[in-house]
Structure formats: structure tokens, C-alpha cells
Scaffold this motif. Structure first.
Motif, PDB file in Angstrom:
ATOM      1  N   MET A 122     -46.226 -23.122 -58.486  1.00  0.00           N
ATOM      2  CA  MET A 122     -47.655 -23.391 -58.254  1.00  0.00           C
ATOM      3  C   MET A 122     -48.047 -23.116 -56.807  1.00  0.00           C
ATOM      4  N   LYS A 123     -47.197 -23.523 -55.905  1.00  0.00           N
ATOM      5  CA  LYS A 123     -47.464 -23.322 -54.475  1.00  0.00           C
ATOM      6  C   LYS A 123     -47.544 -21.831 -54.142  1.00  0.00           C
ATOM      7  N   TRP A 124     -46.634 -21.041 -54.699  1.00  0.00           N
ATOM      8  CA  TRP A 124     -46.632 -19.606 -54.415  1.00  0.00           C
ATOM      9  C   TRP A 124     -47.810 -18.900 -55.061  1.00  0.00           C
ATOM     10  N   ILE A 125     -48.202 -19.321 -56.259  1.00  0.00           N
ATOM     11  CA  ILE A 125     -49.358 -18.695 -56.912  1.00  0.00           C
ATOM     12  C   ILE A 125     -50.630 -18.997 -56.123  1.00  0.00           C
ATOM     13  N   ILE A 126     -50.812 -20.237 -55.711  1.00  0.00           N
ATOM     14  CA  ILE A 126     -52.004 -20.603 -54.938  1.00  0.00           C
ATOM     15  C   ILE A 126     -51.995 -19.915 -53.580  1.00  0.00           C
ATOM     16  N   GLY A 127     -50.844 -19.863 -52.932  1.00  0.00           N
ATOM     17  CA  GLY A 127     -50.741 -19.188 -51.634  1.00  0.00           C
ATOM     18  C   GLY A 127     -51.017 -17.699 -51.731  1.00  0.00           C
ATOM     19  N   ALA A 128     -50.528 -17.074 -52.800  1.00  0.00           N
ATOM     20  CA  ALA A 128     -50.778 -15.646 -52.992  1.00  0.00           C
ATOM     21  C   ALA A 128     -52.252 -15.390 -53.275  1.00  0.00           C
ATOM     22  N   ALA A 129     -52.887 -16.300 -54.024  1.00  0.00           N
ATOM     23  CA  ALA A 129     -54.317 -16.152 -54.305  1.00  0.00           C
ATOM     24  C   ALA A 129     -55.131 -16.319 -53.021  1.00  0.00           C
ATOM     25  N   ARG A 130     -54.758 -17.261 -52.184  1.00  0.00           N
ATOM     26  CA  ARG A 130     -55.473 -17.460 -50.917  1.00  0.00           C
ATOM     27  C   ARG A 130     -55.326 -16.255 -50.003  1.00  0.00           C
ATOM     28  N   GLY A 131     -54.187 -15.595 -50.060  1.00  0.00           N
ATOM     29  CA  GLY A 131     -53.935 -14.455 -49.187  1.00  0.00           C
ATOM     30  C   GLY A 131     -54.563 -13.150 -49.654  1.00  0.00           C
ATOM     31  N   ARG A 132     -55.131 -13.136 -50.835  1.00  0.00           N
ATOM     32  CA  ARG A 132     -55.753 -11.911 -51.352  1.00  0.00           C
ATOM     33  C   ARG A 132     -56.998 -11.556 -50.559  1.00  0.00           C
ATOM     34  N   LYS A 133     -57.185 -10.277 -50.313  1.00  0.00           N
ATOM     35  CA  LYS A 133     -58.377  -9.777 -49.630  1.00  0.00           C
ATOM     36  C   LYS A 133     -59.304  -9.178 -50.667  1.00  0.00           C
ATOM     37  N   MET A 134     -60.195  -9.999 -51.203  1.00  0.00           N
ATOM     38  CA  MET A 134     -61.150  -9.513 -52.197  1.00  0.00           C
ATOM     39  C   MET A 134     -62.368 -10.423 -52.213  1.00  0.00           C
ATOM     40  N   LYS A 135     -63.426  -9.922 -52.791  1.00  0.00           N
ATOM     41  CA  LYS A 135     -64.649 -10.707 -52.897  1.00  0.00           C
ATOM     42  C   LYS A 135     -64.638 -11.513 -54.193  1.00  0.00           C
ATOM     43  N   GLY A 136     -65.472 -12.534 -54.249  1.00  0.00           N
ATOM     44  CA  GLY A 136     -65.593 -13.309 -55.469  1.00  0.00           C
ATOM     45  C   GLY A 136     -65.110 -14.735 -55.332  1.00  0.00           C
ATOM     46  N   GLY A 137     -64.600 -15.113 -54.185  1.00  0.00           N
ATOM     47  CA  GLY A 137     -64.156 -16.485 -53.983  1.00  0.00           C
ATOM     48  C   GLY A 137     -62.782 -16.764 -54.550  1.00  0.00           C
ATOM     49  N   MET A 138     -62.411 -18.016 -54.435  1.00  0.00           N
ATOM     50  CA  MET A 138     -61.078 -18.440 -54.873  1.00  0.00           C
ATOM     51  C   MET A 138     -60.922 -18.342 -56.388  1.00  0.00           C
ATOM     52  N   LYS A 139     -61.992 -18.513 -57.111  1.00  0.00           N
ATOM     53  CA  LYS A 139     -61.931 -18.439 -58.572  1.00  0.00           C
ATOM     54  C   LYS A 139     -61.459 -17.058 -59.030  1.00  0.00           C
ATOM     55  N   ALA A 140     -62.019 -16.010 -58.448  1.00  0.00           N
ATOM     56  CA  ALA A 140     -61.634 -14.644 -58.813  1.00  0.00           C
ATOM     57  C   ALA A 140     -60.232 -14.313 -58.312  1.00  0.00           C
ATOM     58  N   LYS A 141     -59.895 -14.805 -57.123  1.00  0.00           N
ATOM     59  CA  LYS A 141     -58.563 -14.540 -56.581  1.00  0.00           C
ATOM     60  C   LYS A 141     -57.482 -15.174 -57.453  1.00  0.00           C
ATOM     61  N   LEU A 142     -57.710 -16.423 -57.854  1.00  0.00           N
ATOM     62  CA  LEU A 142     -56.741 -17.113 -58.698  1.00  0.00           C
ATOM     63  C   LEU A 142     -56.655 -16.468 -60.085  1.00  0.00           C
ATOM     64  N   TYR A 143     -57.777 -16.009 -60.599  1.00  0.00           N
ATOM     65  CA  TYR A 143     -57.806 -15.300 -61.880  1.00  0.00           C
ATOM     66  C   TYR A 143     -56.905 -14.068 -61.838  1.00  0.00           C
ATOM     67  N   HIS A 144     -57.063 -13.254 -60.793  1.00  0.00           N
ATOM     68  CA  HIS A 144     -56.258 -12.028 -60.693  1.00  0.00           C
ATOM     69  C   HIS A 144     -54.785 -12.344 -60.446  1.00  0.00           C
TER      70      HIS A 144
END
Length: 126
Positions: A50-72
Motif C-alpha cells: 500500500m505504501k509503495w502504491i500510494i508513493g508511486a501515485a504521488r510521484g506521478r507527473k500528470m494532471k487530474g489530481g490524486m484520484k487519477a494518479k491512483l487510478y492509473h
């Protein structure tokens, strides 16, 4: 989860598959200036996933907020891709490279001899 269900995916299936694919079997601890592989219990392994998935989502460079980052990130982790699965693979590769130091984990940085019994703690230390 709304984005997953609106895209036609089963949110529970994607989430559990992402956790299973990002879950490590080992962790690395430093003992006697060496990286020593330790097996993980399932609860701690799930915490790392869980920690790595959330950290990887936070580190993504994309638009759409955390919701879209976590989705991808969840979709990629479910498909054995993404940064969280890469982190798990990196830890496993490091563990395989340092498996020769695995015998150090039984000493666990204790000043007592191997196999000594600590009578104050009433515990056997292998």
C-alpha cells in the motif's frame, strides 16, 4: 473507485490484484554493515504494498489530481507494471544478490551468544 467502475473495471478485483502484485516477500535490514534479507509476515508485506502504491501515485507527473494518479497506478500494478511493482522487484533482486548474508539474521545484533537464553525475558534467542 468511481473511476475504476466508470471505466468498466471491477474495483475490488483491480485493487486486490494490485496489492498482490506489489506485495514483497522479503525486506532488507542492515546488520553488521550488510544488507540482510528477512522474510515478511503478510500484514507487513501488505503495508509495504500500500505504501509503495500510494508513493508511486504521488510521484506521478500528470494532471487530474490524486484520484487519477491512483487510478492509473492501480491499473498498472494490477497488470504487473508501474513503479510499485518495480520497487518490489528491486527489493527481491537485492535480496537475491545478498542471500549469502542471510545467516546474519539469526544473530540479530545481540551481544549474547547464539542460542543463549535470556532468563530476564524468559525467551530463547536462536
Amino acid at each position: 473507485f468511481e473511476m475504476l467502475s466508470s471505466a468498466g473495471h471491477d474495483p475490488q478485483h483491480v485493487f486486490l490484484a494490485a496489492l498482490d502484485n506489489a506485495r514483497p516477500a522479503l525486506e532488507m535490514r542492515t546488520m553488521a554493515r550488510l544488507q540482510v534479507p528477512y522474510p515478511l509476515n503478510p500484514r507487513r508485506a501488505e503495508m509495504y504494498a500500500m505504501k509503495w502504491i500510494i508513493g508511486a501515485a504521488r510521484g506521478r507527473k500528470m494532471k487530474g489530481g490524486m484520484k487519477a494518479k491512483l487510478y492509473h497506478e492501480l491499473l498498472q500494478a494490477a497488470d504487473l507494471k508501474g513503479a510499485a511493482v518495480g520497487k518490489r522487484d528491486a527489493v527481491h533482486n537485492l535480496a537475491m544478490a545478498n542471500q549469502a548474508a542471510a545467516h546474519f539474521r539469526w544473530r540479530a545484533s545481540s551481544d549474547k551468544a547464539v542460542g543463549a537464553v535470556d532468563m530476564d525475558r524468559k525467551a530463547f534467542r536462536p
